[in-house]
Design a protein around this motif. Structure first.
Motif, mmCIF file in Angstrom:
data_model
loop_
_atom_site.group_PDB
_atom_site.id
_atom_site.type_symbol
_atom_site.label_atom_id
_atom_site.label_comp_id
_atom_site.label_asym_id
_atom_site.label_seq_id
_atom_site.Cartn_x
_atom_site.Cartn_y
_atom_site.Cartn_z
ATOM 1 N N TYR A 10 29.683 51.554 46.851
ATOM 2 C CA TYR A 10 29.394 50.439 45.940
ATOM 3 C C TYR A 10 29.017 49.215 46.755
ATOM 4 C CZ TYR A 10 29.737 46.575 42.719
ATOM 5 O OH TYR A 10 29.434 45.444 42.000
ATOM 6 N N LEU A 64 28.992 48.327 38.731
ATOM 7 C CA LEU A 64 30.412 48.608 38.946
ATOM 8 C C LEU A 64 31.025 49.202 37.681
ATOM 9 C CD1 LEU A 64 32.928 48.561 40.680
ATOM 10 C CD2 LEU A 64 33.330 46.195 39.979
ATOM 11 N N CYS A 86 33.349 50.678 50.013
ATOM 12 C CA CYS A 86 32.852 49.383 49.534
ATOM 13 C C CYS A 86 32.709 48.465 50.738
ATOM 14 C CB CYS A 86 33.838 48.809 48.519
ATOM 15 S SG CYS A 86 33.311 47.268 47.748
ATOM 16 N N ARG A 91 33.705 42.371 47.218
ATOM 17 C CA ARG A 91 32.628 42.992 46.449
ATOM 18 C C ARG A 91 33.170 43.563 45.142
ATOM 19 N NH1 ARG A 91 28.760 40.358 47.821
ATOM 20 N NH2 ARG A 91 30.580 39.041 48.116
ATOM 21 N N LEU A 92 34.451 43.886 45.103
ATOM 22 C CA LEU A 92 35.060 44.408 43.884
ATOM 23 C C LEU A 92 35.380 43.284 42.905
ATOM 24 C CD1 LEU A 92 37.519 47.001 45.455
ATOM 25 C CD2 LEU A 92 35.358 47.473 44.298
ATOM 26 N N THR A 115 37.264 49.950 52.694
ATOM 27 C CA THR A 115 36.315 48.839 52.802
ATOM 28 C C THR A 115 35.844 48.710 54.243
ATOM 29 O OG1 THR A 115 37.917 47.071 53.278
ATOM 30 C CG2 THR A 115 37.579 47.645 50.962
#
Length: 284
Positions: A10, A64, A86, A91-92, A115
């Motif tokens: 992602y 997402l 990720c 970014r989440l 991550t």
């Protein structure tokens, strides 16, 4: 970790200045290198990318959301994918609660999170969970600080009469740092006020413009009552710049319409189109 573990990726790049953050391509390259070091195989078609979107809430990121739907439906597990890589915790989302919720959802469905930027692996042990929570808290704090600085910059610009919104008020066009009169639109603004003060209703003005095929901004002939109302209510036509500020409603920033004590009103910010007495009469 087994070399047969399959991963999805992602990626997200924010709305802000792209020069200040890694591009999607750079994030992808580094995610691939990270996967190789971890002995994880990336499923190339399982790359979800949100470009130019806000990270403030999960709801603002369609890719997402699609990824999470695929997690919940079991579509990813059915393909043997059990790792999510990720670029970074931020970014989440720059909201600690939502980042933790995403991580918890992944755990529930047997997908391990990693991550790249922080080398964070919250599923490894207690230390990994703590590392993830701290990074999520840092991301949220950064987002709040950034928002505060942005609001302060907008307020200072408003005090100087500057205009930065993407669309100028009807009757004006944007120049560097402000507004100048658009002669064609300004003539129409004056006509709206004249007709209204002569007793015409908003509806009849809109109908007359349509019948006379008077084009509005963008070339459309389809005038409506709301557009006439906005022209008559626009403080900009008397040279005033009003900055209302924004408030967070739990999902997004919205204009502060209620707390007028926080509004910044700057008179003589630009050239007026109509006189003050004409504007005041039209408000009655």
């Amino acid at each position: 970790m087994s070399a047969v573990a399959l991963a999805l990726i992602y990626l997200r790049i924010s709305k802000g200045d792209p020069k200040r953050q890694k591009s999607v391509g750079d994030q992808l390259d580094e995610a691939r290198k990270f996967a190789k070091r971890e002995g994880v195989e990336i499923v190339e078609e399982a790359v979800y990318t949100d470009e130019g979107v806000s990270g403030r809430t999960v709801g603002a990121r369609p890719e997402l959301n699609r990824l999470l739907d695929d997690v919940k439906s079991g579509a990813l597990k059915a393909r043997g994918i059990n790792v999510l890589i990720c670029w970074g915790v931020d970014r989440l989302g720059r909201n600690m609660r939502e980042a933790l919720n995403v991580q918890h959802l992944l755990v529930q469905h047997g997908i391990r999170l990693m991550t790249v930027k922080e080398n964070c692996k919250p599923d490894d042990d207690g230390e990994g969970k703590m590392h993830f929570a701290i990074e999520a808290l840092i991301a949220e704090s950064y987002s709040e600080t950034l928002g505060h600085l942005s609001r302060r910059a907008h307020k200072e610009a408003a005090l100087k009469g500057k205009f930065w919104a993407p669309t100028p008020p009807y009757g004006y066009r944007k120049v560097k740092g402000g507004l100048v009169i658009d002669p064609k639109e300004a003539a129409l603004v004056r006509e709206v006020f004249r007709l209204f003060l002569e007793g015409r209703s908003r509806h009849s003005i809109a109908r007359m413009f349509k019948e006379e095929k008077i084009a509005k901004r963008g070339g459309s002939l389809d005038w409506c009552i709301d557009e006439i109302t906005r022209i008559l209510a626009s403080d900009a036509v008397i040279g005033v710049r009003v900055y209302k500020g924004v408030v967070w409603d739990g999902q997004r920033n919205v204009h502060n319409e209620k707390d007028k004590d926080r509004w910044v009103v700057t008179p003589n910010a630009h050239e007026a189109i109509v006189d003050l007495d004409i504007f005041v009469r039209a408000q009655r």
